[in-house]
Scaffold this active site. Sequence first.
Site, PDB file in Angstrom:
ATOM      1  N   ARG A 176       6.427 -34.922   7.372  1.00  0.00           N
ATOM      2  CA  ARG A 176       5.216 -34.782   8.187  1.00  0.00           C
ATOM      3  C   ARG A 176       4.500 -33.463   7.915  1.00  0.00           C
ATOM      4  O   ARG A 176       3.284 -33.355   8.101  1.00  0.00           O
ATOM      5  CB  ARG A 176       5.549 -34.927   9.674  1.00  0.00           C
ATOM      6  CG  ARG A 176       6.358 -33.777  10.264  1.00  0.00           C
ATOM      7  CD  ARG A 176       6.779 -34.079  11.699  1.00  0.00           C
ATOM      8  NE  ARG A 176       7.335 -32.924  12.380  1.00  0.00           N
ATOM      9  CZ  ARG A 176       8.579 -32.481  12.239  1.00  0.00           C
ATOM     10  NH1 ARG A 176       9.404 -33.094  11.392  1.00  0.00           N
ATOM     11  NH2 ARG A 176       9.002 -31.431  12.920  1.00  0.00           N
ATOM     12  N   HIS A 177       5.266 -32.464   7.466  1.00  0.00           N
ATOM     13  CA  HIS A 177       4.655 -31.156   7.216  1.00  0.00           C
ATOM     14  C   HIS A 177       3.777 -31.180   5.964  1.00  0.00           C
ATOM     15  O   HIS A 177       2.816 -30.421   5.874  1.00  0.00           O
ATOM     16  CB  HIS A 177       5.739 -30.088   7.084  1.00  0.00           C
ATOM     17  CG  HIS A 177       6.628 -30.036   8.287  1.00  0.00           C
ATOM     18  ND1 HIS A 177       6.163 -29.658   9.531  1.00  0.00           N
ATOM     19  CD2 HIS A 177       7.933 -30.353   8.452  1.00  0.00           C
ATOM     20  CE1 HIS A 177       7.140 -29.728  10.414  1.00  0.00           C
ATOM     21  NE2 HIS A 177       8.233 -30.152   9.783  1.00  0.00           N
ATOM     22  N   HIS A 226       8.388 -25.517   7.399  1.00  0.00           N
ATOM     23  CA  HIS A 226       7.244 -26.270   7.932  1.00  0.00           C
ATOM     24  C   HIS A 226       5.933 -25.977   7.221  1.00  0.00           C
ATOM     25  O   HIS A 226       5.072 -26.851   7.142  1.00  0.00           O
ATOM     26  CB  HIS A 226       7.058 -25.955   9.427  1.00  0.00           C
ATOM     27  CG  HIS A 226       8.149 -26.520  10.285  1.00  0.00           C
ATOM     28  ND1 HIS A 226       8.115 -26.475  11.666  1.00  0.00           N
ATOM     29  CD2 HIS A 226       9.318 -27.140   9.957  1.00  0.00           C
ATOM     30  CE1 HIS A 226       9.204 -27.052  12.152  1.00  0.00           C
ATOM     31  NE2 HIS A 226       9.960 -27.460  11.138  1.00  0.00           N
ATOM     32  N   ASN A 227       5.759 -24.746   6.774  1.00  0.00           N
ATOM     33  CA  ASN A 227       4.444 -24.330   6.252  1.00  0.00           C
ATOM     34  C   ASN A 227       4.427 -24.082   4.746  1.00  0.00           C
ATOM     35  O   ASN A 227       3.384 -23.755   4.190  1.00  0.00           O
ATOM     36  CB  ASN A 227       3.959 -23.064   6.978  1.00  0.00           C
ATOM     37  CG  ASN A 227       4.144 -23.131   8.476  1.00  0.00           C
ATOM     38  OD1 ASN A 227       4.931 -22.381   9.053  1.00  0.00           O
ATOM     39  ND2 ASN A 227       3.459 -24.063   9.125  1.00  0.00           N
ATOM     40  N   ARG A 258       0.213 -31.883   6.741  1.00  0.00           N
ATOM     41  CA  ARG A 258      -0.508 -30.736   7.323  1.00  0.00           C
ATOM     42  C   ARG A 258      -0.925 -29.757   6.233  1.00  0.00           C
ATOM     43  O   ARG A 258      -2.019 -29.192   6.277  1.00  0.00           O
ATOM     44  CB  ARG A 258       0.368 -30.068   8.383  1.00  0.00           C
ATOM     45  CG  ARG A 258       0.569 -31.018   9.564  1.00  0.00           C
ATOM     46  CD  ARG A 258       1.761 -30.709  10.424  1.00  0.00           C
ATOM     47  NE  ARG A 258       1.929 -31.762  11.425  1.00  0.00           N
ATOM     48  CZ  ARG A 258       3.007 -31.917  12.171  1.00  0.00           C
ATOM     49  NH1 ARG A 258       4.033 -31.083  12.037  1.00  0.00           N
ATOM     50  NH2 ARG A 258       3.085 -32.897  13.035  1.00  0.00           N
ATOM     51  N   CYS A 260       2.867  -3.559   3.950  1.00  0.00           N
ATOM     52  CA  CYS A 260       1.977  -2.463   4.326  1.00  0.00           C
ATOM     53  C   CYS A 260       2.556  -1.891   5.622  1.00  0.00           C
ATOM     54  O   CYS A 260       3.726  -2.150   5.934  1.00  0.00           O
ATOM     55  CB  CYS A 260       0.510  -2.885   4.428  1.00  0.00           C
ATOM     56  SG  CYS A 260       0.087  -4.029   5.749  1.00  0.00           S
ATOM     57  N   GLY A 261       1.775  -1.132   6.364  1.00  0.00           N
ATOM     58  CA  GLY A 261       2.331  -0.528   7.578  1.00  0.00           C
ATOM     59  C   GLY A 261       2.817  -1.581   8.552  1.00  0.00           C
ATOM     60  O   GLY A 261       3.939  -1.521   9.066  1.00  0.00           O
ATOM     61  N   THR A 262       1.964  -2.569   8.803  1.00  0.00           N
ATOM     62  CA  THR A 262       2.311  -3.636   9.747  1.00  0.00           C
ATOM     63  C   THR A 262       2.583  -4.979   9.072  1.00  0.00           C
ATOM     64  O   THR A 262       3.102  -5.888   9.716  1.00  0.00           O
ATOM     65  CB  THR A 262       1.130  -3.876  10.712  1.00  0.00           C
ATOM     66  OG1 THR A 262      -0.020  -4.195   9.912  1.00  0.00           O
ATOM     67  CG2 THR A 262       0.849  -2.643  11.564  1.00  0.00           C
ATOM     68  N   VAL A 306       0.155  -6.773   8.395  1.00  0.00           N
ATOM     69  CA  VAL A 306      -0.976  -7.577   8.868  1.00  0.00           C
ATOM     70  C   VAL A 306      -2.138  -7.554   7.877  1.00  0.00           C
ATOM     71  O   VAL A 306      -2.612  -8.606   7.416  1.00  0.00           O
ATOM     72  CB  VAL A 306      -1.442  -7.104  10.270  1.00  0.00           C
ATOM     73  CG1 VAL A 306      -2.727  -7.803  10.673  1.00  0.00           C
ATOM     74  CG2 VAL A 306      -0.351  -7.374  11.296  1.00  0.00           C
ATOM     75  N   ASP A 354       0.859  -1.178   0.000  1.00  0.00           N
ATOM     76  CA  ASP A 354       0.000   0.000   0.000  1.00  0.00           C
ATOM     77  C   ASP A 354       0.904   1.240   0.000  1.00  0.00           C
ATOM     78  O   ASP A 354       2.130   1.138  -0.142  1.00  0.00           O
ATOM     79  CB  ASP A 354      -1.005  -0.038   1.167  1.00  0.00           C
ATOM     80  CG  ASP A 354      -0.361   0.166   2.535  1.00  0.00           C
ATOM     81  OD1 ASP A 354       0.882   0.308   2.607  1.00  0.00           O
ATOM     82  OD2 ASP A 354      -1.104   0.183   3.534  1.00  0.00           O
ATOM     83  N   HIS A 355       0.281   2.385   0.164  1.00  0.00           N
ATOM     84  CA  HIS A 355       1.027   3.652   0.123  1.00  0.00           C
ATOM     85  C   HIS A 355       2.051   3.780   1.241  1.00  0.00           C
ATOM     86  O   HIS A 355       3.126   4.325   1.037  1.00  0.00           O
ATOM     87  CB  HIS A 355       0.050   4.828   0.188  1.00  0.00           C
ATOM     88  CG  HIS A 355      -0.846   4.774   1.395  1.00  0.00           C
ATOM     89  ND1 HIS A 355      -1.800   3.790   1.559  1.00  0.00           N
ATOM     90  CD2 HIS A 355      -0.926   5.563   2.494  1.00  0.00           C
ATOM     91  CE1 HIS A 355      -2.431   3.987   2.710  1.00  0.00           C
ATOM     92  NE2 HIS A 355      -1.914   5.050   3.297  1.00  0.00           N
ATOM     93  N   ARG A 384       6.434  -0.232   8.885  1.00  0.00           N
ATOM     94  CA  ARG A 384       6.498   0.552  10.128  1.00  0.00           C
ATOM     95  C   ARG A 384       6.979  -0.295  11.299  1.00  0.00           C
ATOM     96  O   ARG A 384       7.008   0.179  12.439  1.00  0.00           O
ATOM     97  CB  ARG A 384       5.108   1.118  10.442  1.00  0.00           C
ATOM     98  CG  ARG A 384       4.649   2.186   9.463  1.00  0.00           C
ATOM     99  CD  ARG A 384       3.200   2.558   9.722  1.00  0.00           C
ATOM    100  NE  ARG A 384       2.802   3.690   8.902  1.00  0.00           N
ATOM    101  CZ  ARG A 384       1.532   4.056   8.706  1.00  0.00           C
ATOM    102  NH1 ARG A 384       0.559   3.377   9.275  1.00  0.00           N
ATOM    103  NH2 ARG A 384       1.255   5.092   7.946  1.00  0.00           N
TER     104      ARG A 384
HETATM  105  C1  RB5 Z   1      -2.633   2.025   6.592  1.00  0.00           C
HETATM  106  O1  RB5 Z   1      -2.809   3.133   7.402  1.00  0.00           O
HETATM  107  C2  RB5 Z   1      -2.417   0.788   7.449  1.00  0.00           C
HETATM  108  O2  RB5 Z   1      -3.603   0.452   8.065  1.00  0.00           O
HETATM  109  C3  RB5 Z   1      -1.884  -0.353   6.605  1.00  0.00           C
HETATM  110  O3  RB5 Z   1      -0.680   0.020   6.024  1.00  0.00           O
HETATM  111  C4  RB5 Z   1      -1.602  -1.642   7.326  1.00  0.00           C
HETATM  112  O4  RB5 Z   1      -0.793  -1.460   8.426  1.00  0.00           O
HETATM  113  C5  RB5 Z   1      -2.782  -2.471   7.631  1.00  0.00           C
HETATM  114  O5  RB5 Z   1      -2.719  -3.580   8.139  1.00  0.00           O
END
Ligand code: RB5
Length: 159
Positions: free
Chosen positions: A132-133, A98-99, A136, A65-67, A69, A8-9, A109
């Site tokens: 074994r993996h 394993h995965n 799974r 992305c930022g995290t 996640v 993302d940005h 970030r």
């Molecule tokens: C964007 O602000 C932020 O939410 C995104 O980069 C990311 O961290 C989401 O999981």
Amino acid sequence: MRIAIGSDHTAFAFKSEVAKWLCGAEHEVVDFGAMSMEPVDYCEYGFAVAKSVVGGNFDRGILFCGTGVGIGICANKVRGVRAVTCSEPYSAMLSRAHNDANVLALGARVVGLELAKMIIDVWIKTPFDGGRHAERIRKIQIFEEQNRCVEGYADGKSW
Ligand code: RB5
């Protein structure tokens, strides 16, 4: 290795640095965007890279992305993708061994550029252990296709 990347940005600049480094290491890199720091939704890029990997045109995908996640969650919605959000090399290595993770998500970030390179390096170089993996992974695939557990749902236990 043919690697699809996306962000993302928030991670645009970070991704660009990683892309230069990957190209310098003789990888073929295709960037699915975002292409600027103009705010976008990470979902689009997570889905695009994930689909390109299961489509067979790329060996792996790397997302930012930022995290790491949100974009990792999106990638995992694509059937056949095993995406891992990592901020250290140990999990990155075992996500391969394993995965058999085929997509890596990093938080611009969260990790510094040099740590990100270390994580990516071990993630690219580590082969799947199989054995074994593999069983799974097969269960994950059956669940994806049939929305059922191979051995039935476990009963919950009260604590
Ligand atoms: C964007 O602000 C932020 O939410 C995104 O980069 C990311 O961290 C989401 O999981």
